[in-house]
Structures are given as structure tokens and as C-alpha cells.
Write a protein that holds these residues in place. Structure first.
Motif, mmCIF file in Angstrom:
data_model
loop_
_atom_site.group_PDB
_atom_site.id
_atom_site.type_symbol
_atom_site.label_atom_id
_atom_site.label_comp_id
_atom_site.label_asym_id
_atom_site.label_seq_id
_atom_site.Cartn_x
_atom_site.Cartn_y
_atom_site.Cartn_z
ATOM 1 N N ALA A 40 -12.964 -53.454 9.613
ATOM 2 C CA ALA A 40 -11.960 -52.843 8.747
ATOM 3 C C ALA A 40 -11.395 -53.857 7.752
ATOM 4 O O ALA A 40 -11.156 -53.526 6.582
ATOM 5 C CB ALA A 40 -10.838 -52.256 9.597
ATOM 6 N N ALA A 41 -11.209 -55.093 8.188
ATOM 7 C CA ALA A 41 -10.696 -56.129 7.296
ATOM 8 C C ALA A 41 -11.699 -56.462 6.194
ATOM 9 O O ALA A 41 -11.318 -56.660 5.035
ATOM 10 C CB ALA A 41 -10.348 -57.386 8.085
ATOM 11 N N HIS A 42 -12.982 -56.514 6.537
ATOM 12 C CA HIS A 42 -13.989 -56.788 5.517
ATOM 13 C C HIS A 42 -14.077 -55.646 4.512
ATOM 14 O O HIS A 42 -14.195 -55.883 3.302
ATOM 15 C CB HIS A 42 -15.355 -57.038 6.175
ATOM 16 N N ILE A 43 -14.016 -54.421 4.992
ATOM 17 C CA ILE A 43 -14.026 -53.271 4.082
ATOM 18 C C ILE A 43 -12.757 -53.267 3.236
ATOM 19 O O ILE A 43 -12.798 -53.014 2.023
ATOM 20 C CB ILE A 43 -14.182 -51.955 4.872
ATOM 21 N N GLY A 44 -11.630 -53.572 3.861
ATOM 22 C CA GLY A 44 -10.366 -53.647 3.131
ATOM 23 C C GLY A 44 -10.392 -54.705 2.050
ATOM 24 O O GLY A 44 -9.827 -54.510 0.966
ATOM 25 N N THR A 45 -11.054 -55.828 2.324
ATOM 26 C CA THR A 45 -11.177 -56.877 1.316
ATOM 27 C C THR A 45 -11.865 -56.350 0.064
ATOM 28 O O THR A 45 -11.404 -56.584 -1.059
ATOM 29 C CB THR A 45 -11.954 -58.078 1.889
#
Length: 71
Positions: A40-45
Motif C-alpha cells: 500500500a505504501a509503494h502504491i501510495g508513493t
């Protein structure tokens, strides 16, 4: 246009904070976050970086419409 400029500036600031948070979660804090959180953090980035670009373009358009310098 002033309201659009205010909204663009606010959105730019919020997306910048969110981008920094997702980068911190995705990289230095990755060992403390479950896999779903890392994904989720990578997609959010990616999403927040795109949001920053769109908000900046809206900011430039509103500044130009108001006749203010673009800097």
C-alpha cells in the motif's frame, strides 16, 4: 481563481506530507510494517507523486489566470 489557487496549494502541501509518510513506510520502516502495508505504501508513493504533479499544474494555471508570476 483565487479559490482554485488556495485549493491547489493546500492539496500540494497535503500530498507532499502524504508522499513523505509513504516513502518512510515503504523504505526505512519496511521491516516494521506487514507486507500489505508495504504494498500500500509503494502504491501510495506513486499516487501521491502523481497528485503533486496535478496539483502543481492546477496551481500554475490559476496563477496564470490571475496574472501573477509563475515561479
Amino acid at each position: 481563481m483565487k479559490q482554485l489557487l488556495t485549493m491547489a496549494n493546500t492539496t500540494l502541501a497535503l500530498f507532499l506530507v502524504a508522499l513523505v509518510v509513504t516513502i518512510l513506510i515503504a523504505y526505512p520502516l519496511a521491516a516494521k510494517v506487514p507486507m500489505f502495508g508495504q504494498v500500500a505504501a509503494h502504491i501510495g508513493t506513486l499516487l501521491f507523486a502523481t497528485g503533486i504533479k496535478v496539483a502543481y499544474i492546477v496551481r500554475l494555471v490559476s496563477l496564470r489566470a490571475l496574472g501573477r508570476p509563475l515561479h
